[in-house]
Design an enzyme around this catalytic site. Sequence first.
Site, PDB file in Angstrom:
ATOM      1  N   LYS A  81    -101.108 -84.261  -8.926  1.00 16.69           N
ATOM      2  CA  LYS A  81     -99.950 -83.531  -8.414  1.00 16.69           C
ATOM      3  C   LYS A  81     -98.720 -84.430  -8.529  1.00 16.69           C
ATOM      4  CE  LYS A  81     -98.699 -81.083  -4.095  1.00 16.69           C
ATOM      5  NZ  LYS A  81     -99.202 -80.694  -2.766  1.00 16.69           N
ATOM      6  N   SER A 156     -99.050 -75.781  -1.636  1.00 17.12           N
ATOM      7  CA  SER A 156     -98.144 -76.311  -2.622  1.00 17.12           C
ATOM      8  C   SER A 156     -98.821 -76.917  -3.858  1.00 17.12           C
ATOM      9  CB  SER A 156     -97.248 -77.373  -1.974  1.00 17.12           C
ATOM     10  OG  SER A 156     -98.022 -78.470  -1.541  1.00 17.12           O
ATOM     11  N   SER A 180    -102.262 -77.113   1.777  1.00  8.97           N
ATOM     12  CA  SER A 180    -101.831 -77.109   0.374  1.00  8.97           C
ATOM     13  C   SER A 180    -102.877 -77.433  -0.679  1.00  8.97           C
ATOM     14  CB  SER A 180    -100.656 -78.059   0.189  1.00  8.97           C
ATOM     15  OG  SER A 180     -99.479 -77.382   0.513  1.00  8.97           O
TER      16      SER A 180
HETATM   17  N1  GLN Z   1     -97.756 -74.147   3.148  1.00 10.42           N
HETATM   18  C1  GLN Z   1     -97.535 -75.146   4.148  1.00 10.42           C
HETATM   19  C2  GLN Z   1     -96.096 -75.520   4.190  1.00 10.42           C
HETATM   20  O1  GLN Z   1     -95.339 -74.964   3.460  1.00 10.42           O
HETATM   21  C3  GLN Z   1     -98.396 -76.343   3.882  1.00 10.42           C
HETATM   22  C4  GLN Z   1     -97.821 -77.269   2.894  1.00 10.42           C
HETATM   23  C5  GLN Z   1     -98.696 -78.427   2.603  1.00 10.42           C
HETATM   24  O2  GLN Z   1     -99.846 -78.465   3.030  1.00 10.42           O
HETATM   25  N2  GLN Z   1     -98.125 -79.391   1.906  1.00 10.42           N
HETATM   26  O3  GLN Z   1     -95.684 -76.338   4.967  1.00 10.42           O
END
Ligand code: GLN
Length: 493
Positions: A81, A156, A180
């Site tokens: 990532k 994400s 994420s």
């Molecule tokens: N979807 C969640 C957020 O937007 C989790 C993001 C993540 O785990 N990096 O904060």
Amino acid sequence: MKLKKGFGKINYLQDLLIKKQISCFELTEKYLKSAKTVNKTINAYVKITEEVAFETAKKVDDKISKNIRLKPLEGIPMSLKDNILTKNIETTCCSNMLRGYIPNYDATVWSILKAQNAVLLGKTNMDEFAMGCDCKTSCFGPTKNPYDLDKVPGGSSGGSAAAVCADISIYSLGTDTGGSIRQPSSYCGVVGLKPTYGAISKYGVVDFADSLDCVGPIASTTEDIAVIYDSLFQRNQKGNISSIENKSIFTFDALNRDISGIKIGLPKQCFISLEKDVENAINEAIKIYKDLGVEFIELDMPIISYALSIYYALATSEAVNDFSKYDGIQMGNRTKEYINGVDKIAQNRASGFGNEVKRRLLLGTYILNSNEGKKYLEKSQKIRKLIAESFDCAFEMCDVILTPTVSNTASKQDFVPKDQMQSYISDICTVPANMAKIPAVSIPCGFDSEKMPIGMQLIGNKFEEALLLNVAHKFELASEYEFLLNNEVFASL
Ligand code: GLN
């Protein structure tokens, strides 16, 4: 080769390499070629690192020709990532703020993998600074779900999950602050593990919210996840969190243990407003486990219903402090037009960050600076502690907890939520594990009526990854679940 149920791609490919049925150079060539073509449609990679990949492949072939034993992940094509620092390779977090940023050191996870000659195919797309759940906030444009290009891959770590799903990366490392790794794994029909906080080093991984962030693997099967986890689990490394030595068993060795007699808890708070197909798939999974001799108990954990509400206070307020360094002076985007010094910073930040990041920083700033915000934060910290305690109690009654990963399947690319809360809600079942710093894995458990994958989440007690993957693996072997997507490159090997 068709992937045998439950078995991993990593060990299979290493076997081919060792038996010299394919050279690492050829394998890398095939994956790079496919990555370049497929990426035009799904946009899972934001950078393809061809030179690095070939250079490593040659080293691996050299070792094989000398019959030197390969390390577990040696020669396997993979991706990272784009918030994982890679020395001399641009790392952007998919934000205009960091475009052009070339780190001068490697994240610990990448230096471990590099030392094993892991073949880095490229850096994967993500929501800007890991804030989001659909991979649409990237400055490089959205990633598409390989199952249906009109749908999101989740986020994400959407680029990582889509790349594994489309077989243009054997595995990928993602990050998980509130879901994420698990939510995109669920949407793309792959396996994703958020380990115990601290089990895998996050040194050199760009922070979103330090007390919640974890790095973890995304792969096609639990066997692959176990191989990767065992390689990355930190024993005396930088950023090691003490007291983990006693749990340092290899998860791979535990995958096939008998699970009859173990107890799985079902927290009723995670079973509300599920889409019908998700509910059916989870019920089906429960039946499969019962046939394997697993006992189920219902758990009442009312406190976890607050996890999502406190998540946005805790995560955004932690981000504010850390993100202050992106001012265009210490680091990050620089604009030429400004009136004075203060305006310079304001303009650098205004043109560097996208809307979602700005929204979160505004919220975090409000929470840290207003009286109401401070009270809310204090309460959130108390609730976080209660959530952790509630899991401690639950694990006195059961060994593992099962929930849907997400209450729905992937939404359309052009879906616009009524308000921001509606999009945040997809993390409702995943956030609690981050709060309690405990491990959780998402594994595919079926499809909805539109043939979109459904994921099931298993949550374990701290450093119980071995049991967690064991329970997940047994399901994988026993379930009807088969890959619908044609894994073209792998199938040709
Ligand atoms: N979807 C969640 C957020 O937007 C989790 C993001 C993540 O785990 N990096 O904060």
